[in-house]
Design a protein around this motif. Structure first.
Motif, PDB file in Angstrom:
ATOM      1  N   LEU A 100      56.428  25.118   6.649  1.00 35.11           N
ATOM      2  CA  LEU A 100      55.756  24.984   7.810  1.00 35.11           C
ATOM      3  C   LEU A 100      54.530  24.714   7.613  1.00 35.11           C
ATOM      4  CD1 LEU A 100      55.397  26.314  10.426  1.00 35.11           C
ATOM      5  CD2 LEU A 100      55.441  28.192   9.470  1.00 35.11           C
ATOM      6  N   SER A 101      53.954  24.659   6.341  1.00 34.30           N
ATOM      7  CA  SER A 101      52.575  24.089   6.012  1.00 34.30           C
ATOM      8  C   SER A 101      52.365  23.212   4.750  1.00 34.30           C
ATOM      9  CB  SER A 101      51.971  25.877   5.388  1.00 34.30           C
ATOM     10  OG  SER A 101      52.930  26.592   4.400  1.00 34.30           O
ATOM     11  N   GLY A 102      53.368  22.662   3.856  1.00 34.28           N
ATOM     12  CA  GLY A 102      53.315  21.934   2.699  1.00 34.28           C
ATOM     13  C   GLY A 102      53.298  20.631   3.389  1.00 34.28           C
ATOM     14  N   LYS A 103      53.749  19.558   2.558  1.00 32.04           N
ATOM     15  CA  LYS A 103      53.949  18.190   2.997  1.00 32.04           C
ATOM     16  C   LYS A 103      55.607  18.069   2.113  1.00 32.04           C
ATOM     17  CE  LYS A 103      52.097  16.026  -0.288  1.00 32.04           C
ATOM     18  NZ  LYS A 103      50.930  15.293  -0.917  1.00 32.04           N
ATOM     19  N   GLY A 104      56.607  18.759   2.702  1.00 26.98           N
ATOM     20  CA  GLY A 104      57.908  18.469   2.336  1.00 26.98           C
ATOM     21  C   GLY A 104      58.567  18.278   1.634  1.00 26.98           C
ATOM     22  N   THR A 105      57.840  17.848   0.307  1.00 30.74           N
ATOM     23  CA  THR A 105      58.046  17.330  -0.860  1.00 30.74           C
ATOM     24  C   THR A 105      58.530  17.611  -2.405  1.00 30.74           C
ATOM     25  OG1 THR A 105      55.884  17.081  -1.350  1.00 30.74           O
ATOM     26  CG2 THR A 105      56.483  15.041  -0.319  1.00 30.74           C
ATOM     27  N   ARG A 106      58.123  19.440  -1.969  1.00 30.11           N
ATOM     28  CA  ARG A 106      58.603  20.276  -3.154  1.00 30.11           C
ATOM     29  C   ARG A 106      59.398  21.462  -2.987  1.00 30.11           C
ATOM     30  NH1 ARG A 106      54.331  23.080  -6.549  1.00 30.11           N
ATOM     31  NH2 ARG A 106      53.924  24.475  -4.592  1.00 30.11           N
ATOM     32  N   GLU A 107      60.856  21.645  -3.077  1.00 31.92           N
ATOM     33  CA  GLU A 107      61.520  22.753  -3.178  1.00 31.92           C
ATOM     34  C   GLU A 107      60.726  23.702  -2.783  1.00 31.92           C
ATOM     35  OE1 GLU A 107      64.339  22.719  -6.000  1.00 31.92           O
ATOM     36  OE2 GLU A 107      65.514  23.958  -5.285  1.00 31.92           O
ATOM     37  N   ALA A 108      59.845  24.123  -3.470  1.00 31.75           N
ATOM     38  CA  ALA A 108      59.400  26.120  -3.497  1.00 31.75           C
ATOM     39  C   ALA A 108      58.970  25.678  -1.878  1.00 31.75           C
ATOM     40  CB  ALA A 108      58.398  25.741  -5.008  1.00 31.75           C
ATOM     41  N   ASP A 109      58.816  25.289  -1.541  1.00 32.01           N
ATOM     42  CA  ASP A 109      57.391  24.831  -0.014  1.00 32.01           C
ATOM     43  C   ASP A 109      58.029  24.617   1.009  1.00 32.01           C
ATOM     44  OD1 ASP A 109      54.649  22.869  -1.102  1.00 32.01           O
ATOM     45  OD2 ASP A 109      54.991  25.131  -1.815  1.00 32.01           O
ATOM     46  N   MET A 110      59.866  24.957   0.942  1.00 31.68           N
ATOM     47  CA  MET A 110      60.940  24.898   1.650  1.00 31.68           C
ATOM     48  C   MET A 110      61.102  25.825   2.607  1.00 31.68           C
ATOM     49  SD  MET A 110      59.982  21.759   1.791  1.00 31.68           S
ATOM     50  CE  MET A 110      61.264  21.071   3.147  1.00 31.68           C
ATOM     51  N   ASP A 111      60.614  26.689   3.563  1.00 23.99           N
ATOM     52  CA  ASP A 111      61.012  28.065   4.602  1.00 23.99           C
ATOM     53  C   ASP A 111      62.147  28.268   4.376  1.00 23.99           C
ATOM     54  OD1 ASP A 111      58.446  27.006   5.590  1.00 23.99           O
ATOM     55  OD2 ASP A 111      58.168  28.458   4.732  1.00 23.99           O
ATOM     56  N   TYR A 112      63.086  26.692   4.818  1.00 23.59           N
ATOM     57  CA  TYR A 112      64.645  27.151   5.107  1.00 23.59           C
ATOM     58  C   TYR A 112      65.275  25.919   5.075  1.00 23.59           C
ATOM     59  CZ  TYR A 112      62.402  30.292   8.216  1.00 23.59           C
ATOM     60  OH  TYR A 112      61.900  31.070   9.537  1.00 23.59           O
ATOM     61  N   TRP A 113      66.363  26.640   4.502  1.00 18.48           N
ATOM     62  CA  TRP A 113      67.345  25.330   3.806  1.00 18.48           C
ATOM     63  C   TRP A 113      69.205  25.373   4.763  1.00 18.48           C
ATOM     64  CZ3 TRP A 113      66.355  21.694   0.038  1.00 18.48           C
ATOM     65  CH2 TRP A 113      65.246  22.614  -0.946  1.00 18.48           C
ATOM     66  N   GLY A 114      69.234  24.244   4.957  1.00 17.66           N
ATOM     67  CA  GLY A 114      70.876  23.932   5.200  1.00 17.66           C
ATOM     68  C   GLY A 114      71.960  24.460   3.875  1.00 17.66           C
ATOM     69  N   GLU A 115      73.112  23.904   4.300  1.00 14.94           N
ATOM     70  CA  GLU A 115      73.478  24.403   3.796  1.00 14.94           C
ATOM     71  C   GLU A 115      74.120  23.337   2.666  1.00 14.94           C
ATOM     72  OE1 GLU A 115      74.222  28.244   4.215  1.00 14.94           O
ATOM     73  OE2 GLU A 115      75.984  27.294   2.929  1.00 14.94           O
ATOM     74  N   GLY A 116      74.080  21.544   3.100  1.00 11.61           N
ATOM     75  CA  GLY A 116      74.476  21.038   2.479  1.00 11.61           C
ATOM     76  C   GLY A 116      75.755  20.358   2.637  1.00 11.61           C
ATOM     77  N   THR A 117      75.599  18.787   2.488  1.00  6.98           N
ATOM     78  CA  THR A 117      76.893  17.905   3.137  1.00  6.98           C
ATOM     79  C   THR A 117      77.107  17.032   1.361  1.00  6.98           C
ATOM     80  OG1 THR A 117      78.048  16.726   4.384  1.00  6.98           O
ATOM     81  CG2 THR A 117      75.564  15.791   3.806  1.00  6.98           C
ATOM     82  N   LEU A 118      78.053  16.494   1.239  1.00  6.18           N
ATOM     83  CA  LEU A 118      78.342  16.149   0.028  1.00  6.18           C
ATOM     84  C   LEU A 118      78.978  14.550   0.432  1.00  6.18           C
ATOM     85  CD1 LEU A 118      78.876  16.063  -2.978  1.00  6.18           C
ATOM     86  CD2 LEU A 118      81.411  16.208  -2.447  1.00  6.18           C
ATOM     87  N   VAL A 119      78.192  13.292  -0.584  1.00  7.96           N
ATOM     88  CA  VAL A 119      78.056  12.493  -0.330  1.00  7.96           C
ATOM     89  C   VAL A 119      78.710  12.059  -1.598  1.00  7.96           C
ATOM     90  CG1 VAL A 119      76.682  10.288   0.190  1.00  7.96           C
ATOM     91  CG2 VAL A 119      75.838  12.166   1.027  1.00  7.96           C
ATOM     92  N   THR A 120      79.924  10.460  -1.236  1.00 10.90           N
ATOM     93  CA  THR A 120      79.949  10.404  -2.777  1.00 10.90           C
ATOM     94  C   THR A 120      80.020   9.228  -2.533  1.00 10.90           C
ATOM     95  OG1 THR A 120      81.420  12.419  -2.527  1.00 10.90           O
ATOM     96  CG2 THR A 120      82.258  10.852  -4.389  1.00 10.90           C
ATOM     97  N   VAL A 121      79.696   8.695  -3.551  1.00 19.81           N
ATOM     98  CA  VAL A 121      80.037   6.473  -4.129  1.00 19.81           C
ATOM     99  C   VAL A 121      80.353   6.413  -4.682  1.00 19.81           C
ATOM    100  CG1 VAL A 121      78.214   4.807  -4.574  1.00 19.81           C
ATOM    101  CG2 VAL A 121      77.199   7.351  -2.603  1.00 19.81           C
ATOM    102  N   SER A 122      81.454   6.207  -4.513  1.00 15.90           N
ATOM    103  CA  SER A 122      82.617   4.833  -5.469  1.00 15.90           C
ATOM    104  C   SER A 122      81.934   3.890  -5.747  1.00 15.90           C
ATOM    105  CB  SER A 122      83.757   4.716  -5.148  1.00 15.90           C
ATOM    106  OG  SER A 122      84.119   4.003  -4.047  1.00 15.90           O
ATOM    107  N   SER A 123      81.888   3.336  -7.396  1.00  8.29           N
ATOM    108  CA  SER A 123      81.872   2.307  -7.995  1.00  8.29           C
ATOM    109  C   SER A 123      83.141   1.296  -8.096  1.00  8.29           C
ATOM    110  CB  SER A 123      81.897   2.696  -9.585  1.00  8.29           C
ATOM    111  OG  SER A 123      83.286   2.770 -10.059  1.00  8.29           O
TER     112      SER A 123
END
Length: 123
Positions: A100-123
Motif C-alpha cells: 500500500l505505501s512502499g515501492k513494492g520492492t521489499r518483502e517486509a513492506d508487502m501487505d498481502y501475498w498470493g500462494e505462489g505458482t511454480l515455474v520450472t525451467v529445464s536445461s
C-alpha cells in the motif's frame, strides 16, 4: 477478504517464455503497488519486479532486467509478469504481493501475498 491468485506457471525449456498473471479480489487494486517475488529451492525469497499504481514506475531485480516485463491492468485487477529468455536459474515459486505505501520492492513492506505458482525451467 483479500485474495491474490497467481496463475500461468509451468515447465518451460531454456530460452522459452511464460506469462504469469495475478488476479486480485477484496481490495481496491488500483491503490496498491504490486510486486513479484520468487523463491528458489533452498534459497531465500528475492525481489523480481514491481509496478506503481498507475504503471509509470517500474523496478526490476538485477537478475531479470532485460528479460522480464511487469505490467498491470487496473480494470481487470490483474498484474502480469512476462518472462522471456528464461534460464534454469529462474526456476522458483513465484509470488505476487501488494504494497500500500512502499515501492513494492521489499518483502517486509508487502501487505498481502498470493500462494505462489511454480515455474520450472529445464536445461
Amino acid at each position: 477478504q483479500v485474495q491474490l491468485v497467481e496463475s500461468g506457471g509451468g515447465l518451460v525449456h531454456t530460452g522459452g517464455s511464460l506469462r504469469l498473471s495475478c488476479a486480485a479480489s477484496g481490495v481496491t487494486f488500483s491503490v496498491y503497488i504490486m510486486g513479484w517475488f520468487r523463491q528458489a529451492p533452498g534459497k531465500e525469497r528475492e525481489f523480481v519486479a514491481a509496478i506503481s499504481r498507475g504503471g509509470t514506475k517500474i523496478y526490476y531485480g538485477d537478475s531479470v532486467k532485460g528479460r522480464f516485463t511487469i505490467s498491470r491492468d487496473n480494470a481487470k485487477n490483474t498484474v502480469y509478469l512476462q518472462m522471456n529468455k528464461m534460464e534454469p536459474e529462474d526456476t522458483a515459486v513465484y509470488y505476487c504481493a501488494a504494497d500500500l505505501s512502499g515501492k513494492g520492492t521489499r518483502e517486509a513492506d508487502m501487505d498481502y501475498w498470493g500462494e505462489g505458482t511454480l515455474v520450472t525451467v529445464s536445461s
